[in-house]
Design an enzyme around this catalytic site. Structure first.
Site, short mmCIF file in Angstrom:
data_model
loop_
_atom_site.label_atom_id
_atom_site.label_comp_id
_atom_site.label_asym_id
_atom_site.label_seq_id
_atom_site.Cartn_x
_atom_site.Cartn_y
_atom_site.Cartn_z
N ALA A 247 -2.43 -6.71 0.59
CA ALA A 247 -2.80 -8.09 0.92
C ALA A 247 -2.70 -8.39 2.40
CB ALA A 247 -1.92 -9.07 0.14
N HIS A 248 -1.76 -7.75 3.09
CA HIS A 248 -1.50 -8.25 4.44
C HIS A 248 -2.54 -7.80 5.46
CE1 HIS A 248 0.42 -4.80 6.70
NE2 HIS A 248 0.54 -4.35 5.47
N THR B 25 10.62 -7.59 -11.42
CA THR B 25 10.12 -8.96 -11.54
C THR B 25 8.98 -9.18 -10.54
OG1 THR B 25 12.30 -9.71 -12.20
CG2 THR B 25 10.77 -11.40 -11.40
N GLY C 204 0.81 -1.21 0.00
CA GLY C 204 0.00 0.00 0.00
C GLY C 204 0.85 1.26 0.00
N THR C 205 1.94 1.25 0.73
CA THR C 205 2.80 2.43 0.80
C THR C 205 3.34 2.81 -0.58
OG1 THR C 205 3.44 2.01 3.10
CG2 THR C 205 4.97 3.32 1.78
N CYS D 69 2.62 1.83 12.22
CA CYS D 69 3.82 2.44 11.69
C CYS D 69 4.53 3.28 12.72
CB CYS D 69 3.50 3.30 10.49
SG CYS D 69 2.82 2.36 9.14
N GLN E 82 -7.64 -0.44 4.65
CA GLN E 82 -8.37 -0.94 5.81
C GLN E 82 -9.80 -1.34 5.49
OE1 GLN E 82 -7.32 -1.77 8.71
NE2 GLN E 82 -5.33 -0.75 8.89
#
Lengths: 375, 79
Positions: free
Chosen positions: A201-202, A238, A71-72, A325, A180
């Site tokens: 994804a996380h 990649t 996301g960052t 964070c 979120q």
């Protein structure tokens, strides 16, 4: 020691089927997905399957989904790429006072280095932006607007549909950080008039290190990362095929279970009501209504959040007393400050966030442990 | 030739993404269906045809060149 993980807004455990999928792909699809031989095509097929699953979950087309490292990166891509096109007549960014650091930091950077002007929209005591203030801020000088869908600290849900309509009427690009909210709240990009959307994804029981940027057709951004021309020349590097496959599998599992939102909401509402019944000194900072189904920000009057955090930690219970964070810093949360909390109330606050694997019995254990700590 | 049941337009999509999408498209078809795959001339066409040769159960019924792209009519024969 039996542990209890209640920091799902920071990150989530992998679902078993996601682990299996990733292991299979790691083992069998090791070729570079850009290679044109049979092995490369096999890897690319896993990428495209995941892309389609993600696109379908958002009612978007797969050509509009571009994989990133998270996301960052997606947030930085939008902000910096859009600002590359700035001109003095259109150099204003509109955002909110409660954005995630991965939005605040690049905005600060373009403000300091490229002379962008920034308007931050305030929030009410529920952590929701003032739409009238937003409307007043949007004009022909605005280059783009960026808002989070769900705030990561308190779970407040922003009015992105209304904000998208306001931006669309003025031809202003609109970006939403949906890290979120993805798969927790409905997002239908066939009707939502936004231009860019970040997901990862996380936060949805998928792997770390993979995210995606949705770019509406016709509004593609130039690449920030150049090289082999991957992702249709939009983002070289990649592709992390196992992570992408895991991302797709996480989406596939959760889209097939439409009851997820209700289960999360029931558990969170139960927790909120138990906290208020058992602890008269408990104050819920999160909004009572219109909140995300997985985040509860609370404080106990007279108790420092970090003291409760460490006491729970000692007991094997993981929560957060700030956004992930910045959880190693003891500065008051900018989000809670924007909502009107005093510094003292701010430092009393903590965040509990549940996930798909959280069970009511575990939340009961949390209540028991809190009773030992809060006396 | 029988009527086309499904089609996919892969023009402008680079290799091997176009091949991967074409193969996924074919896999999703029912047996005995004729599909139309539209693909760019040159390496995209050649790479896809090379990959298709490794698959079983598909037969190219017709190929038409249309300027800088091709229409490929492919029958999914089934096992």
């Amino acid at each position: 020691m039996k542990t209890l993980y209640l920091d799902n807004a920071a990150s989530t455990p992998l679902l078993d089927q996601v682990k299996s999928k990733m292991f299979d792909v790691m083992t069998d699809c090791y070729a570079n997905s850009s290679s044109i031989h049979f092995a490369g095509v096999q890897s690319m097929k896993e990428v495209e399957k995941a892309r389609e699953l993600i696109a379908n979950s958002l009612m978007a087309s797969s050509e509009e989904i571009f994989f990133t490292s998270g996301g960052t990166e997606a947030n930085n891509w939008v902000i910096q790429s859009l600002c590359l096109r700035r001109d003095p007549r259109r150099n204003v960014i509109v955002t909110s006072k409660i954005e995630h650091p991965s939005i605040r930091a690049p905005i600060q950077w373009v403000q300091d280095n490229w002379g962008m002007e920034v308007i931050e929209i305030g929030v009410d005591s529920n952590g929701v932006i003032d739409l009238n203030e937003l409307k007043d801020a949007l004009n022909h000088k605005v280059l783009f607007c960026t808002l989070m869908h769900v705030n990561n600290e308190v779970g407040s849900v922003q009015p992105i549909r209304e904000a998208a309509e306001l931006c669309s009427k003025l031809g202003i690009a609109f970006h939403v950080d949906a890290c979120q909210s993805f798969l927790k709240l409905p997002i239908d990009l066939s009707v939502l008039e936004l231009t860019y959307l970040t997901i990862n994804a996380h936060k949805i029981h998928g792997p770390k290190g993979i995210g995606a940027l949705y770019m509406r057709k016709g509004f593609e951004l130039p690449a920030l990362i150049r090289g082999g021309g991957h992702e249709l020349n939009h983002r070289s590097g990649t592709l992390n095929v196992p992570a992408i496959a895991g991302f797709g599998k996480a989406v596939e599992i959760q889209k097939s279970k439409p009851a997820t939102f209700n289960e999360l909401t029931d558990n969170l509402n139960w927790l909120a009501s138990q906290l208020q019944v058992e602890f008269p000194q408990c104050v819920i900072n999160s909004p009572q209504l219109n909140r995300a189904p997985h985040i509860l920000n609370i404080r106990f009057r007279g108790f420092l959040g970090k003291d409760i955090f460490w006491a729970l930690n000692k007991a094997g219970i993981a929560i957060s007393n700030s956004s992930a964070c910045s959880s190693n810093k003891m500065t008051p949360s900018h989000v809670l400050k924007a909502m009107g909390l005093s510094d003292e109330e701010n430092l009393e606050s903590m965040r509990i966030s549940i996930g798909l694997l959280s069970r009511k019995e575990e939340l009961q254990n949390l209540i028991h442990k809190l009773k030992e700590i809060i006396k | 030739m029988r009527e086309v049941s499904e089609q996919i337009d892969l023009r402008g999509i680079p290799c091997p993404r176009n091949t991967a999408k074409a193969l996924m498209f074919l896999e999703a078809l029912d047996d005995d269906m004729i599909s139309l795959i539209i693909i760019d001339d040159g390496e995209p066409l050649n790479n896809f045809l090379e990959s298709l040769e490794l698959e079983t159960g598909y037969r190219i019924e017709a190929k038409e060149q249309q300027g800088n792209f091709w229409n490929l009519y492919i029958l999914k024969e089934g096992p």
